[in-house]
Design a protein around this motif. Structure first.
Motif: not given
Ligand code: NDP
Length: 332
Positions: A90-99, A102-110
């Protein structure tokens, strides 16, 4: 019991998150990994963390780790989240999720595909002040909300004047650092989405190749106007958050901060009353809610979706500043 590992041995971990994770009765801070094993060892010793791993891969390979907190520079959040999800953490990630979105969507989907919880560490929605404001707004105490103003101009302390002010490749700049928090807080307090953004940026003495100040206006899906000012170079400014409705206004001062401080005043018909709040450490609350989500109860205080939304707003502000046009916030 949620057994935690930290990825990245930096300031937010040292000042807030290691202690917030360790403070949970249903959690345990077991280990830390860094790009520099020596930094991980020093951090572990300083904070009394049992294991300092030789690498991020070694931490992720440990079956005794259930969840990771990622607080590296913004450019690394994506690859480390994908690796953690693949390892079933499980992951608690700092903001911003990505740059990028599309990258952030990929993280959410994964994370969804791996069946792990992904949360975004937007701390401000955990503040008693912002929670009280949301309650007043959503209960109708100030009538129909027409506008809000966010004052988030601060002075970046010398120990943080590194990648944030000179490395666009690492996700530096005040918009990805601070406007992203404004976006999350506005969404939370107003219970509304941000639809369009217009912004102007400046470099006022700290930013080298990135903006260190921004002012702009957002329009929400429900038609409210939101003014914002974020800066790294405002040495003497108070932070604040105002909400103006047809039946009243809320004036919150000293609330765009990591500390559990600040005041909220409700002003109606010229009469002011201070709103009672019960301050609590914002990061302790964030981790508590994340641990509960891992145990199947509720969701992280700021979900992966919240992280996507706030990033989309910040990227729209960057686009508006670059093009000089109003930017539309894409649906996430
Ligand atoms: P830091 O610059 O202190 O640390 C960032 C990363 O840099 C660390 O995780 C560490 O990763 C690496 N690092 C630490 N020290 C050194 C060093 N001496 N030389 C080289 N690299 C070093 O940044 P912050 O901790 O302030 O921010 C990290 C993340 O947290 C960012 O994504 C930021 O946006 C977010 N943040 C969120 C806040 C919130 O309230 N939600 C508040 C502040 C930051 P490693 O050890 O793996 O090399």
């Amino acid at each position: 019991m949620v057994r935690w590992g930290m990825i990245g041995a930096g300031t937010i971990g040292r000042e807030w998150m290691a202690d917030a994770i360790a403070a949970q009765p249903d959690g345990e801070l077991r280990g830390i990994a860094s790009s520099d094993p020596q930094r991980a060892r020093a951090f572990a010793q300083e904070k009394g963390i049992p294991v300092a791993y030789e690498s991020v891969a070694a931490l992720l390979a440990d079956p005794d780790i259930d969840a990771v907190y990622i607080s590296t520079t913004n450019d690394l959040h994506k690859s480390q989240t994908l690796a953690a999800a693949a390892a079933g953490k499980h992951i608690l990630c700092e903001k911003p999720l990505a740059l990028t979105l599309d990258d952030a969507r990929e993280m959410v989907a994964a994370c969804a595909a791996a069946g792990v919880v992904l949360g975004t560490n937007h701390h401000l929605r955990n503040a008693a002040t912002h929670r009280a404001m949301r309650e007043l707004v959503t209960s109708g105490a100030i009538g129909d909300v027409q506008a809000a103003r966010v004052f988030h101009a601060v002075h970046l302390p010398p120990h943080l004047q590194g990648w944030r002010v000179k490395r666009p490749d690492a996700g530096g700049g005040v918009i990805l650092d601070i406007t992203v928090h404004d976006a999350d807080t506005v969404r939370f307090v107003l219970d509304d989405e941000i639809a369009t953004v217009t912004a102007m940026t400046a470099s006022q003495g700290m930013g080298e190749g990135v903006e260190d100040a921004v002012m702009g206006v957002m329009r929400t899906a429900q038609g409210r106007l939101v003014q914002f000012h974020d800066s790294f170079t405002a040495r003497h400014a108070y932070t604040g958050f105002e909400v103006h409705g047809t039946d009243g206004s809320l004036y919150a001062r000293n609330v765009m901060t990591q500390q559990p401080v600040g005041t909220v005043v409700l002003r109606r018909e010229g009469v002011e009353e201070e709103v009672t709040v019960a301050p609590e450490n914002l990061y302790v609350r964030s981790v508590r809610q994340f641990n509960a989500a891992v145990s199947g109860v509720g969701q992280p205080a700021a979900t992966a979706h919240d992280g996507l939304c706030s990033l989309a707003v910040a990227l729209a502000a960057l686009e508006s500043a670059r093009t000089g046009c109003i930017a539309h916030v894409p649906a996430v």
